[in-house]
Design a protein around this motif. Structure first.
Motif, short mmCIF file in Angstrom:
data_model
loop_
_atom_site.label_atom_id
_atom_site.label_comp_id
_atom_site.label_asym_id
_atom_site.label_seq_id
_atom_site.Cartn_x
_atom_site.Cartn_y
_atom_site.Cartn_z
N LYS A 1 -1.25 8.29 5.15
CA LYS A 1 -0.58 7.84 3.94
C LYS A 1 0.50 6.83 4.29
O LYS A 1 1.34 7.08 5.15
CB LYS A 1 0.04 9.02 3.19
CG LYS A 1 0.64 8.65 1.84
CD LYS A 1 1.14 9.88 1.10
CE LYS A 1 1.71 9.50 -0.27
NZ LYS A 1 2.18 10.70 -1.01
N LYS B 1 -0.15 5.03 -0.84
CA LYS B 1 -1.60 5.14 -0.83
C LYS B 1 -2.09 5.66 0.52
O LYS B 1 -1.45 5.50 1.54
CB LYS B 1 -2.25 3.79 -1.12
CG LYS B 1 -1.88 3.19 -2.48
CD LYS B 1 -2.52 1.83 -2.66
CE LYS B 1 -2.11 1.20 -4.00
NZ LYS B 1 -2.69 -0.16 -4.17
N THR B 2 -3.26 6.28 0.49
CA THR B 2 -3.90 6.74 1.71
C THR B 2 -4.91 5.69 2.17
O THR B 2 -5.70 5.19 1.36
CB THR B 2 -4.60 8.08 1.50
OG1 THR B 2 -3.62 9.07 1.12
CG2 THR B 2 -5.31 8.54 2.76
N VAL B 3 -4.83 5.33 3.43
CA VAL B 3 -5.72 4.31 3.99
C VAL B 3 -6.54 4.93 5.10
O VAL B 3 -6.15 5.93 5.70
CB VAL B 3 -4.92 3.11 4.53
CG1 VAL B 3 -4.18 2.40 3.39
CG2 VAL B 3 -3.93 3.54 5.60
N GLN C 1 0.82 -1.21 0.00
CA GLN C 1 0.00 0.00 0.00
C GLN C 1 0.85 1.26 0.00
O GLN C 1 0.32 2.36 0.16
CB GLN C 1 -0.90 0.00 1.25
CG GLN C 1 -1.77 -1.23 1.41
CD GLN C 1 -2.76 -1.39 0.27
OE1 GLN C 1 -3.28 -0.39 -0.26
NE2 GLN C 1 -3.03 -2.62 -0.11
N SER C 2 2.16 1.12 -0.20
CA SER C 2 3.05 2.28 -0.11
C SER C 2 2.62 3.37 -1.10
O SER C 2 2.37 3.11 -2.28
CB SER C 2 4.49 1.86 -0.41
OG SER C 2 5.38 2.92 -0.15
#
Length: 823
Positions: free
Chosen positions: A317, A259-261, A256-257
C-alpha cells in the motif's frame, strides 16, 4: 530528476565509446550457429502499443538442443556512461532445435494484449527506440561499455544494438524500434554479425508457447515450436502496471497514495535494520521526467529479508509518511512526507545485480536557494521543479542513490550518529569551517545530513572530512531535512579543530560573560561539571561576572515542586574552584514552580556568578519581598540610576514572559564604578514551522513573544539611561534569536525595523561576518547568544569562545562569550 544529471555525467564516457567503435567495427568474430536473439521489443505498455510488456525472443538455429540454465539476457542503454550498468534476466530450461524462447520484460501502463506464456520473466524496461541486448552464457553482469570490450567478452553469445546504440554488431545498428514496431531477424533467423543487415523493423510477433522449450522436446513438437514450462512449474511473476516513477509522480505527494500496487520492479539498494525497518529499491531504467524519482522506501516493520542487489517485485500500500512531532497530525505538521510502500510483500527474481549509479551531488547540481518563497504557502501545492530550490531537487530524487565526495563536516556528530556536511563547500563559510546563516530564511542550500546506515557514530567535528565517496539513498528527517542514509561512508579525516581561548583582560578591565550550560542539574555526571569548569577557567579566563543560563533546580527534571537550585550551584562553583578558578559567589531568584518553561520539572533560571575578589554585588531591596513576582524598578538617587531590587526581575507579571524566563537584573560595583548587568533567556523557537518543511517560508510564531520580551527590556534599559545617560549597562544571555531578527531590532532600537535611536550595541555585529555565530544547529552556524552594551561602554574587547557547538564531544550545546571593558 536525475535523468538530466545522469546524462551530463555520461558525456565523457560516450566519447570514449565512440572512439572504441571506430576502431572495432564488428562486435562479434563470427555468427552464432545455434541460439540467437531473434526479436527485441521495448514499446510494451507505451502509448499506442497493443502489447502490455516488452520482450526478447530467442531462436535455436542449430540441430541440437541448447541448455540455457545459467544463461541470461542482458540490456544496456544506447549511450552508456561510466556509471551505467547492464541489467539481467536469468534463463533456464532447454531450447530445442528450431524452437523459440520468449522472455517477458517490464510492463507499461498501456496496451491491451498479454504476451503468450513466456519461458522467462524479468523486469527490464527496454527502450522503445534505442538500446543493446546481449545473450550471455552466464548470469554475471557484463561490464563492457564499448563494442570492442563486448566483442572480447567470451560470455557474449549474441548481441543486437538497435536504433542509435553505440554497442552493436557490424557496421551499423539494427533499425530503430517504436511503440508499435520491434526489430526482428528474417524468416531464416540468419546471423551474419551485421545487425544493420540481419534485422528489420516491423510489427512485434512474440512466439506462441509450445512444447520443447524448457524441457526435452516431445515427439510431437514441431521444428518451430517455442519452449514452455513443464506442467508442474508455476508461471514466473511479472512486473505490474506501475513503476517507481509512477508511484512517486511529479508532485510532492504520490498520486497513488492510499492505493495498493502490485509487483513494482526494482533493485534493492540499501537496508534499514533499525528504527523504521525496511529497504530501498530503485528502478535502473528511469523515465524522461526530471521531477519523478526512481527510488522508493519499502517499510517492513521488521528486519528486511532481502539483500542489496536483489532484483525484486514489491506489492503493498502506497502512503506518504509524515514524521510527526508531539500533538501533530499529517494535516497540521509542517514536515514534508516520504513516499513509501507499507504492508509489503516481496518476490526476489535474482541476486547480485549491480546497483544503479549514484547521483553525484555538488555545487554545480544543487540549486542556490534552499527553498522558494511562497509567502508561507504549502510547497506541496506546487509541482516539483528541480531547478527551483534544493527542496525541489531533493524531492525529485527521494529514495535514489546519491553520492557526496570529499564532504566537509559543518555540523558535528550527535549522540545518534547524525552529522551534517555541505555539498557547496564555498557557501557562507565560517572562519572555522562551518556554514553560516546570513539572513532570515537563508538556509544554506549545500546543507545535507549524513546518517551511517550501520548505526556507527563517526565522532566528527566541524571542519573534519569524509574523504572519498559517501553513498546511500536520499531520505528525509523532520529534524534536519534531507539526508543520506549512508551505506558507504567516506574515510573520516579529523582536522582537530582547536577550542578558542579568550585573551585575559587587564586588572583594570571588568570581564562579563554569558554561558548556557544546557539543563545543568545535580544528577549530571561530574565529568560535565568538570568540562564546564574547565571552559570557565581555561577558555573564558575566569570572568569577573558570568550570567549562566539553564541552571535547573535541585531535583532536576523531576517535577516534584522543588524550585531551589543551591545544590546545583554549589556543585558548579566547587568544580570551577577545583579547576583553578576563583571562589565564585552567586545571586539568583527561584522561579514560581513550572512557570518559566524549559524542560518540564527543571525550573531553569538565569544566575549571576561573580568573583568577590574582583567585583562586588550590590544587594538592594527588602529581603522579604517575593522577587519572583515583584518587578524591580528604576529610580534616580544622588544623580545616578538605581534599581529597587538587586537581584530583581523585569516586569515578571507581563504576559510576554508567560512560560519563559524573566530577565535577571543585577547591580555590580567595580573599582568604584556602577555596572548594571541584565541576564536573559528569551523564549525558544519551539512551535515554529520546520525550516526544512512544506510551508515556505515557515511561520515563526515564537518571534512575536520574543519581540515583545525585547521591547519590554528595551524600555527598562531606556529608563536606566534616562536616569543616567552614562550608565554602564550590559545585556547578556541566550536570546534565542538572530542578530538580524526583529527581536534584536526591538531590543537595540525599540522598533522592529531598527529605525529607532540605538541604545544598545549588539557586539556580535562588530565581528567579521564569518565569525558571527555562537551555536550550530542542524549543521547551520548561527547566533542565539548575545552580549549588548550601552553607549557609555566604548573601549571593549569582545570574544566568542568556541568550545562546544562545533564538537561531537560537548559539555553544552552553546558556546560562551565574554566582553572586557573599563567602566
Amino acid at each position: 530528476m536525475s535523468r538530466n544529471l545522469r546524462a551530463s555525467m555520461a558525456v565523457g564516457a560516450v566519447a570514449v565509446v565512440i572512439a572504441a567503435i571506430a576502431a572495432v567495427p564488428n562486435a562479434q568474430a563470427a555468427g552464432s550457429a545455434d541460439v540467437v536473439i531473434s526479436e527485441v521489443y521495448g514499446g510494451g505498455g507505451n502509448s499506442g502499443a497493443t502489447l502490455k510488456n516488452d520482450f526478447i525472443e530467442l531462436h535455436n538455429n542449430g540441430s541440437a538442443p541448447v541448455v540455457l540454465d545459467g544463461w541470461s539476457v542482458q540490456y544496456i542503454s544506447a549511450t552508456p556512461g561510466a556509471g551505467t550498468v547492464w541489467q539481467s534476466t536469468p534463463l533456464s530450461g532447454t531450447l530445442a532445435p528450431g524452437g523459440t524462447y520468449l522472455v517477458a520484460e517490464a510492463a507499461g501502463t498501456g496496451g491491451t494484449a498479454d504476451l503468450p506464456t513466456p519461458q522467462a520473466t524479468g523486469a527490464i524496461n527496454l527502450s522503445g527506440t534505442n538500446g543493446t541486448v546481449a545473450l550471455v552464457s552466464s548470469t554475471t553482469l557484463l561490464t563492457c561499455r564499448t563494442a570492442a570490450d563486448c566483442a572480447a567478452d567470451a560470455t557474449v553469445h549474441d548481441l543486437v544494438g538497435y536504433g542509435t546504440a553505440v554497442i552493436h554488431e557490424g557496421g551499423a545498428d539494427a533499425p530503430a524500434a517504436s511503440n508499435t514496431t520491434s526489430v526482428a531477424r528474417g524468416a531464416d533467423n540468419a546471423d551474419t554479425d551485421q545487425n544493420g543487415a540481419d534485422f528489420t523493423a516491423g510489427a512485434p510477433t512474440p512466439g506462441v508457447a509450445g512444447p520443447g522449450g524448457s524441457g526435452s522436446p516431445s515427439p510431437s513438437s514441431s521444428a518451430t515450436a517455442s519452449p514452455s514450462a513443464s506442467p508442474s512449474d508455476s508461471p514466473a511473476p511479472t512486473s505490474g502496471p506501475l513503476r517507481i516513477h509512477d508511484i512517486q509522480g511529479s508532485g510532492w505527494v504520490s498520486p497513488q497514495s492510499g492505493k495498493t500496487v502490485s509487483n513494482v520492479p526494482g533493485v534493492v539498494t540499501a537496508l534499514r535494520t533499525s528504527g523504521t525497518k525496511g529497504f530501498w529499491i530503485q528502478d535502473p531504467n528511469p523515465d524522461d521526467n526530471p521531477a519523478t524519482s526512481e527510488g522508493l522506501f519499502v517499510y517492513t516493520g521488521s528486519a528486511p529479508t532481502v539483500a542489496v542487489g536483489d532484483s525484486v517485485l514489491v506489492s503493498g500500500k502506497v502512503s506518504d509518511y509524515y514524521p510527526l512531532g508531539s500533538g501533530e497530525s499529517a494535516s497540521t505538521t509542517s514536515n514534508l512526507s516520504v513516499t513509501e510502500l507499507g504492508s509489503a510483500t516481496t518476490t526476489v527474481l535474482s541476486n547480485g545485480n549491480a546497483l544503479p549509479a549514484p547521483i553525484v551531488l555538488s555545487a554545480a547540481d544543487v540549486p542556490a536557494d534552499y527553498a522558494p518563497d511562497l509567502g508561507g504557502g504549502n510547497i506541496e501545492s506546487t509541482p516539483v521543479t528541480p531547478s527551483r530550490s534544493t527542496l525541489d531537487f531533493y524531492e525529485s530524487i527521494e529514495g535514489m542513490r546519491v553520492e557526496v565526495d570529499d564532504a566537509r563536516v559543518v555540523g558535528p556528530s550527535d549522540k545518534y550518529g547524525e552529522q551534517y556536511v555541505t555539498v557547496r563547500p564555498d557557501q557562507a563559510v565560517t572562519y572555522r569551517g562551518g556554514t553560516q546563516l546570513l539572513g532570515e530564511n537563508q538556509v544554506p542550500s549545500g546543507l545535507l545530513e549524513v546518517v551511517p546506515a550501520n548505526g556507527a557514530n563517526p565522532g566528527v567535528d566541524v571542519g573534519d572530512e569524509f574523504q572519498g565517496a559517501t553513498v546511500g539513498p536520499l531520505d528525509y528527517s523532520m529534524y534536519g531535512g534531507y539526508l543520506v542514509a549512508a551505506s558507504t561512508l567516506g574515510t573520516v579525516v579529523h582536522h582537530h579543530l582547536a577550542p578558542v581561548a579568550a585573551q585575559p583582560g587587564s586588572a583594570k578591565e571588568l570581564s562579563v560573560a554569558t554561558y548556557n550550560v544546557e539543563n545543568l542539574a545535580p544528577s549530571d555526571p561530574d565529568a560535565k561539571y568538570a568540562r564546564l569548569a574547565a571552559g570557565v577557567v581555561t577558555n573564558l579566563a575566569s570572568p569577573d561576572v558570568i550570567a549562566v543560563e539553564e541552571i535547573q533546580d535541585n531535583s532536576g527534571a523531576t517535577d516534584d515542586g522543588t524550585v531551589a537550585a543551591d545544590q546545583t550551584l554549589a556543585k558548579l562553583t566547587a568544580a570551577i574552584q577545583a579547576a583553578g578558578g576563583p571562589a565564585y559567589q552567586y545571586r539568583e531568584i527561584d522561579p514560581v514552580n513550572d512557570r518559566d518553561g524549559g524542560q518540564p520539572g527543571g525550573n531553569i533560571r538565569t544566575v549571576f556568578l561573580f568573583n568577590p575578589a574582583r567585583v562586588s554585588f550590590v544587594d538592594r531591596g527588602d529581603a522579604g519581598v517575593d522577587r519572583s513576582t515583584t518587578a524591580t524598578q528604576v529610580v534616580k538617587e544622588h544623580g545616578e540610576a538605581q534599581v529597587t531590587l538587586s537581584p530583581g526581575r523585569i516586569d515578571p507579571a507581563n504576559p510576554v514572559w508567560n512560560s519563559s524566563r524573566k530577565p535577571l537584573v543585577g547591580e555590580f560595583e567595580f573599582r568604584g564604578q556602577q555596572v548594571f548587568v541584565i541576564a536573559d533567556h528569551f523564549n525558544s523557537k519551539g512551535g515554529d514551522q520546520n525550516q526544512f518543511g512544506r510551508f515556505q517560508f515557515p511561520d515563526q510564531t515564537s518571534t512575536v513573544q520574543r519581540s515583545g520580551q525585547a521591547q519590554v527590556e528595551h524600555d527598562f534599559v531606556q529608563k536606566l539611561l534616562a536616569a543616567d545617560k552614562k550608565a554602564n549597562v550590559v545585556v547578556v544571555g541566550d536570546l534565542n534569536d538572530y542578530q538580524f531578527s526583529p527581536a534584536l531590532a526591538s531590543l537595540t532600537t525599540g522598533t522592529a525595523d531598527g529605525s529607532g535611536p540605538r541604545i544598545l550595541t549588539d557586539l556580535i555585529t562588530t565581528l567579521p561576518v564569518d565569525q558571527r555565530y555562537t551555536y550550530v544547529y542542524d549543521g547551520i552556524s548561527q547566533v542565539l547568544d548575545h552580549i549588548l552594551v550601552s553607549p557609555g561602554i566604548e573601549d571593549y574587547r569582545y570574544q566568542v569562545v568556541h568550545v562546544n557547538s562545533e564538537y561531537s564531544d560537548q559539555a553544552s550545546d552553546h558556546d560562551p562569550q565574554v566582553v572586557q571593558f573599563r567602566p
